[in-house]
Structure formats: C-alpha cells, structure tokens
Design a protein around this motif. Sequence first.
Motif, PDB file in Angstrom:
ATOM      1  N   ALA A  22      -5.848  45.999 -44.690  1.00 46.09           N
ATOM      2  CA  ALA A  22      -6.519  44.988 -45.402  1.00 46.09           C
ATOM      3  C   ALA A  22      -7.328  44.018 -44.447  1.00 46.09           C
ATOM      4  CB  ALA A  22      -5.656  44.236 -46.369  1.00 46.09           C
ATOM      5  N   THR A  23      -8.604  43.595 -44.684  1.00 47.95           N
ATOM      6  CA  THR A  23      -9.457  42.422 -44.301  1.00 47.95           C
ATOM      7  C   THR A  23      -9.425  41.375 -44.937  1.00 47.95           C
ATOM      8  OG1 THR A  23     -11.312  43.118 -45.801  1.00 47.95           O
ATOM      9  CG2 THR A  23     -10.943  44.267 -43.583  1.00 47.95           C
ATOM     10  N   PRO A  24      -9.615  40.387 -44.239  1.00 48.29           N
ATOM     11  CA  PRO A  24      -9.732  38.849 -45.022  1.00 48.29           C
ATOM     12  C   PRO A  24     -10.346  39.181 -46.243  1.00 48.29           C
ATOM     13  CG  PRO A  24      -9.865  38.604 -42.485  1.00 48.29           C
ATOM     14  CD  PRO A  24     -10.051  40.039 -42.841  1.00 48.29           C
ATOM     15  N   PHE A  25     -11.587  39.732 -46.373  1.00 47.47           N
ATOM     16  CA  PHE A  25     -12.467  39.823 -47.541  1.00 47.47           C
ATOM     17  C   PHE A  25     -11.560  40.646 -48.646  1.00 47.47           C
ATOM     18  CE2 PHE A  25     -15.438  42.060 -50.413  1.00 47.47           C
ATOM     19  CZ  PHE A  25     -16.295  40.826 -50.653  1.00 47.47           C
ATOM     20  N   PHE A  26     -10.861  41.743 -48.301  1.00 46.11           N
ATOM     21  CA  PHE A  26      -9.939  42.442 -49.076  1.00 46.11           C
ATOM     22  C   PHE A  26      -9.071  41.558 -49.862  1.00 46.11           C
ATOM     23  CE2 PHE A  26      -6.494  44.712 -50.653  1.00 46.11           C
ATOM     24  CZ  PHE A  26      -6.881  45.849 -51.306  1.00 46.11           C
ATOM     25  N   LEU A  27      -8.424  40.652 -49.091  1.00 44.05           N
ATOM     26  CA  LEU A  27      -7.236  39.890 -49.491  1.00 44.05           C
ATOM     27  C   LEU A  27      -7.799  38.714 -50.552  1.00 44.05           C
ATOM     28  CD1 LEU A  27      -5.367  39.558 -46.162  1.00 44.05           C
ATOM     29  CD2 LEU A  27      -4.677  40.726 -48.153  1.00 44.05           C
ATOM     30  N   ALA A  28      -8.966  38.224 -50.159  1.00 42.76           N
ATOM     31  CA  ALA A  28      -9.612  37.252 -50.962  1.00 42.76           C
ATOM     32  C   ALA A  28      -9.902  38.073 -52.261  1.00 42.76           C
ATOM     33  CB  ALA A  28     -11.025  36.698 -50.607  1.00 42.76           C
ATOM     34  N   SER A  29     -10.456  39.216 -52.411  1.00 40.14           N
ATOM     35  CA  SER A  29     -10.837  40.050 -53.476  1.00 40.14           C
ATOM     36  C   SER A  29      -9.740  40.222 -54.535  1.00 40.14           C
ATOM     37  CB  SER A  29     -11.352  41.237 -52.894  1.00 40.14           C
ATOM     38  OG  SER A  29     -12.565  41.268 -52.094  1.00 40.14           O
ATOM     39  N   THR A  30      -8.435  40.327 -53.931  1.00 42.61           N
ATOM     40  CA  THR A  30      -7.235  40.545 -54.708  1.00 42.61           C
ATOM     41  C   THR A  30      -6.875  39.551 -55.702  1.00 42.61           C
ATOM     42  OG1 THR A  30      -5.794  39.524 -53.349  1.00 42.61           O
ATOM     43  CG2 THR A  30      -6.179  41.947 -53.013  1.00 42.61           C
ATOM     44  N   VAL A  31      -7.313  38.394 -55.385  1.00 44.24           N
ATOM     45  CA  VAL A  31      -7.256  36.967 -56.404  1.00 44.24           C
ATOM     46  C   VAL A  31      -8.847  36.521 -56.901  1.00 44.24           C
ATOM     47  CG1 VAL A  31      -5.116  36.353 -55.641  1.00 44.24           C
ATOM     48  CG2 VAL A  31      -7.151  35.461 -54.448  1.00 44.24           C
ATOM     49  N   GLY A  32      -9.650  37.208 -56.758  1.00 44.39           N
ATOM     50  CA  GLY A  32     -11.169  36.851 -57.155  1.00 44.39           C
ATOM     51  C   GLY A  32     -11.458  35.552 -56.619  1.00 44.39           C
ATOM     52  N   ASP A  33     -11.241  35.456 -55.295  1.00 46.00           N
ATOM     53  CA  ASP A  33     -11.675  34.174 -54.859  1.00 46.00           C
ATOM     54  C   ASP A  33     -12.917  34.283 -54.101  1.00 46.00           C
ATOM     55  OD1 ASP A  33     -11.972  31.668 -53.394  1.00 46.00           O
ATOM     56  OD2 ASP A  33      -9.881  31.737 -52.512  1.00 46.00           O
ATOM     57  N   MET A  34     -13.875  33.844 -54.987  1.00 43.73           N
ATOM     58  CA  MET A  34     -15.479  34.040 -54.736  1.00 43.73           C
ATOM     59  C   MET A  34     -15.932  32.952 -53.538  1.00 43.73           C
ATOM     60  SD  MET A  34     -16.955  36.223 -56.758  1.00 43.73           S
ATOM     61  CE  MET A  34     -18.563  35.900 -56.958  1.00 43.73           C
ATOM     62  N   GLY A  35     -15.119  31.799 -53.579  1.00 41.82           N
ATOM     63  CA  GLY A  35     -15.635  30.864 -52.712  1.00 41.82           C
ATOM     64  C   GLY A  35     -15.369  31.542 -51.280  1.00 41.82           C
ATOM     65  N   VAL A  36     -14.124  32.096 -51.037  1.00 43.95           N
ATOM     66  CA  VAL A  36     -13.735  32.618 -49.818  1.00 43.95           C
ATOM     67  C   VAL A  36     -14.539  33.790 -49.453  1.00 43.95           C
ATOM     68  CG1 VAL A  36     -11.874  33.402 -48.433  1.00 43.95           C
ATOM     69  CG2 VAL A  36     -11.543  31.305 -49.809  1.00 43.95           C
ATOM     70  N   MET A  37     -14.504  34.831 -50.675  1.00 48.23           N
ATOM     71  CA  MET A  37     -15.600  35.741 -50.439  1.00 48.23           C
ATOM     72  C   MET A  37     -17.006  35.675 -49.818  1.00 48.23           C
ATOM     73  SD  MET A  37     -14.292  37.887 -53.904  1.00 48.23           S
ATOM     74  CE  MET A  37     -15.286  39.308 -53.684  1.00 48.23           C
ATOM     75  N   ARG A  38     -17.750  34.732 -50.369  1.00 45.79           N
ATOM     76  CA  ARG A  38     -18.863  34.398 -50.117  1.00 45.79           C
ATOM     77  C   ARG A  38     -18.983  33.742 -48.650  1.00 45.79           C
ATOM     78  NH1 ARG A  38     -22.588  35.413 -54.108  1.00 45.79           N
ATOM     79  NH2 ARG A  38     -21.737  35.408 -56.220  1.00 45.79           N
ATOM     80  N   LEU A  39     -17.889  33.039 -48.347  1.00 49.04           N
ATOM     81  CA  LEU A  39     -17.773  32.371 -47.182  1.00 49.04           C
ATOM     82  C   LEU A  39     -17.646  33.609 -46.043  1.00 49.04           C
ATOM     83  CD1 LEU A  39     -17.497  30.007 -45.034  1.00 49.04           C
ATOM     84  CD2 LEU A  39     -15.190  29.863 -45.553  1.00 49.04           C
ATOM     85  N   LEU A  40     -16.806  34.306 -46.070  1.00 55.40           N
ATOM     86  CA  LEU A  40     -16.527  35.470 -45.248  1.00 55.40           C
ATOM     87  C   LEU A  40     -17.950  36.449 -45.194  1.00 55.40           C
ATOM     88  CD1 LEU A  40     -13.057  36.397 -46.271  1.00 55.40           C
ATOM     89  CD2 LEU A  40     -13.553  35.310 -44.004  1.00 55.40           C
ATOM     90  N   LEU A  41     -18.736  36.599 -46.148  1.00 53.49           N
ATOM     91  CA  LEU A  41     -19.678  37.517 -46.313  1.00 53.49           C
ATOM     92  C   LEU A  41     -20.716  36.657 -45.369  1.00 53.49           C
ATOM     93  CD1 LEU A  41     -19.942  38.571 -49.907  1.00 53.49           C
ATOM     94  CD2 LEU A  41     -19.513  40.008 -47.859  1.00 53.49           C
ATOM     95  N   ALA A  42     -20.956  35.514 -45.405  1.00 53.08           N
ATOM     96  CA  ALA A  42     -21.763  34.734 -44.662  1.00 53.08           C
ATOM     97  C   ALA A  42     -21.697  34.855 -43.391  1.00 53.08           C
ATOM     98  CB  ALA A  42     -21.855  33.223 -45.097  1.00 53.08           C
ATOM     99  N   HIS A  43     -20.305  34.894 -43.006  1.00 59.97           N
ATOM    100  CA  HIS A  43     -19.953  35.237 -41.531  1.00 59.97           C
ATOM    101  C   HIS A  43     -19.687  36.730 -41.102  1.00 59.97           C
ATOM    102  CE1 HIS A  43     -19.305  30.991 -42.091  1.00 59.97           C
ATOM    103  NE2 HIS A  43     -19.531  30.869 -40.579  1.00 59.97           N
ATOM    104  N   GLY A  44     -20.558  37.541 -41.846  1.00 58.11           N
ATOM    105  CA  GLY A  44     -20.477  38.906 -41.294  1.00 58.11           C
ATOM    106  C   GLY A  44     -19.309  39.902 -41.973  1.00 58.11           C
TER     107      GLY A  44
END
Length: 388
Positions: free
Chosen positions: A245-267
């Motif tokens: 699992a990546t950090p993005f995956f872990l944020a996805s498991t709880v639908g954490d859009m804020g963290v998901m978007r933050l991680l996306l912005a950093h690649g």
Amino acid sequence: TPLMLAALNGSARMVDLLLEAGANAGAAQPSGETVLMTAARTGNLAVVRALLRAGADPAATEAARGQTALMWAAAERHLDAARALVEGGADFRARSNDGFTALLFASRMGDRDLVEYFLGLGGDVNEGSADGTTPLMAATVRGHVDLAEWLLDHGADPNKADIGYAALHWASGTFDTMSTREYTPEEGEWSALAGIPVRDVKLRFIKSLLAHGAEVNARVTGRMPRFGYSLGGGSIIGGGSYVGATPFFLASTVGDMGVMRLLLAHGADPLLATADRTTPLLATAGISIVEAETSTTEDRLLEALRLTMALGNDIRAANNAGTTALHATAYVGFNAIAQFLVDAGVELNARNAKEETPYKIASGIPMSGMFYSQPKTAALLKSLGGVE
C-alpha cells in the motif's frame, strides 16, 4: 523494603534517614525492580542522587523487559532524574530486550527536552529498536507531531521504514475501529491510535514530511498497528493485506479527499495497487471497511471513488481474491456506491475466487466466525438482476 516505599513516595528525608541507618541502596524486588528504578519512575531528584551516592547500580535491569532506571526516568519524562542518572554512570545507549533506548522512550512520550538531551550526548536520531522503531516513528505513531517535525529538522530520515512502514504511511491513514472511537481519550498519546487526530495538524505534518523528502509512493512492507477487530494483521476484508500500500492508497481506504489531493499534488501515483492487486478504487468502494468499526461514511467514499475513477483506475478491476468494487461494497452495504457502480458498467454478477457474486455476499455469508448480511443491498442488487 522500607527504602523502596520511601523511594516510591519520593521522600528524600526518609530516604536519607534509612540510608544513614544502613538500608541497602541496591535492594531489588523479585521482579528485578531496584530502589533506583522506583526513584527514577517517581522522579524525585534528591532521592535519585542519594541512592547513587549510596552505591545504587544505574546499570541494573528489571527481569521482564530488561529496562534500566534511566529508561524509566525517560518514560516518565523526568529530565532532571535522567541527567543525574547519566552523571552517576547510567549508559544512555543501553537497550531493553526490545531494543528500546532511553531516547526511544523519550520520543514515544513526546518529550523534546529529553530527546534533545540524549541527542546532545551523542544519541543517533535514526537509531532503531529491535523491530525497527525509530525516534521519528515512535513520535509519529503516538501523535507527537511537534516533536516529529523537530526530529525531521534535526536529521531524522522520513523514509526509514525498517518497521515495515514509513512515517508518511501513518500520517496519511486513518485506522479507526470501535475500540479507538469509543474508548480512546481525547488527549494524550492514546488519542492517536487511529492516526493523527487533529485535522490541520495531520495535513501540516504530511506537508512537512514531503518537504523533508518523504517518498510519496513508498510501499508498506510489513504490518501496520491496528486495534479492535482488525488487530490481527489489518487484513483487507476482500482478501490480502496492506502490503504494497502507498500513502495514497491508505488515504483512499477512508475516502480522505484532503489527503488524497495533497498527495496527488506532490506526485502520488493514483494507480498503484497493493501486492495482491487491490487498487485505490477498490479501497474507496469499502474493501477494507469493517462493519460497525469505522466512522467513514458512504458519501465520503463515493466522492473518493469518483476521483479514483477519474484518475484512471479501472472500475472493473478485481484483486487476487477476485473481489471487485461491487463485491467490496456488498460486504458493507453501501447502496449508493452499488448503484453508481452498476450504472457505470461493472459486471453485476461477477464471481470472486469463492464463486460468490455481490448479491450472494449481500444476502449473507459466514466470515471469521460471524454471519454478515446486508438485506437492503441484497434487495437492490436483486432488483437490478443480481443472482447467487
């Protein structure tokens, strides 16, 4: 002995009186707990110094975990007592049976003064315990973000993951269960068992980790701490584990859009799946949700599912257990997600490795000694043409 009780009470006058009368400063209980350990735990500086002058051994260890008086002083955040013990010959590099040093105990408790003191003595900011816990990881998992950021500024490696996961994994995830929601205090180290509890602090820490070079697509290689039903390994309900699992995956498991978007912005790569091919989209469908143990809402997951789909995740993908997104949501009874998936073109009657369809799962299956059913979801799927 009377001296042990005097040390427990932190009574310097009584300790002096007993020592003058010939009390044994090196006495120990059958557990190996010495008078000096008791004094270090209660923290009275005068008592610690008196015992050291009387010949108490600062290197002695108790039997259960091989811990020293200095470790106990650090665990109770007694800086003055810790200094006195070091001046009296205590080895700050000594390790318990689990490989914990006084520095690691201080990090676990979030005590920057003690951490700074031990580092000033020559401690290693990246030292690890037997299981790979570093000062940064100890501070992170216990929610001591201020200390964790200070450690990053003083050379802590954000990518050191000998324990099986890195600080960014823990910071990006939420690991709540019934245990952490209903029995966890609002403040203190136990408040962080489900992840970093304060929202703005969580986001700030993720940014800090990334600014210090944390690998945004790092993979989990071991078992992350879990509490409650999922204690025994944190298995994904649809098969497999969080390995890969990546950090993005872990944020996805709880639908954490804020963290998901933050991680996306950093690649962050939104397509990276776990080792058993569980994708972030499967995660947003509820594949790791344990019924009655999570505070994650269906609408939050649906929003995250739409995002992962827009980012290129295959809505029809299945993991190694044959679990599709529709199987995943059938386990937890999310009708809005089920309807969205069917409307988006998923295969209504796909079968997993156990030959179960989503309708069969929603109708009721035995699992882990319990029986799970989602009658409303079963009715919806049947109305759409679902079969067993």
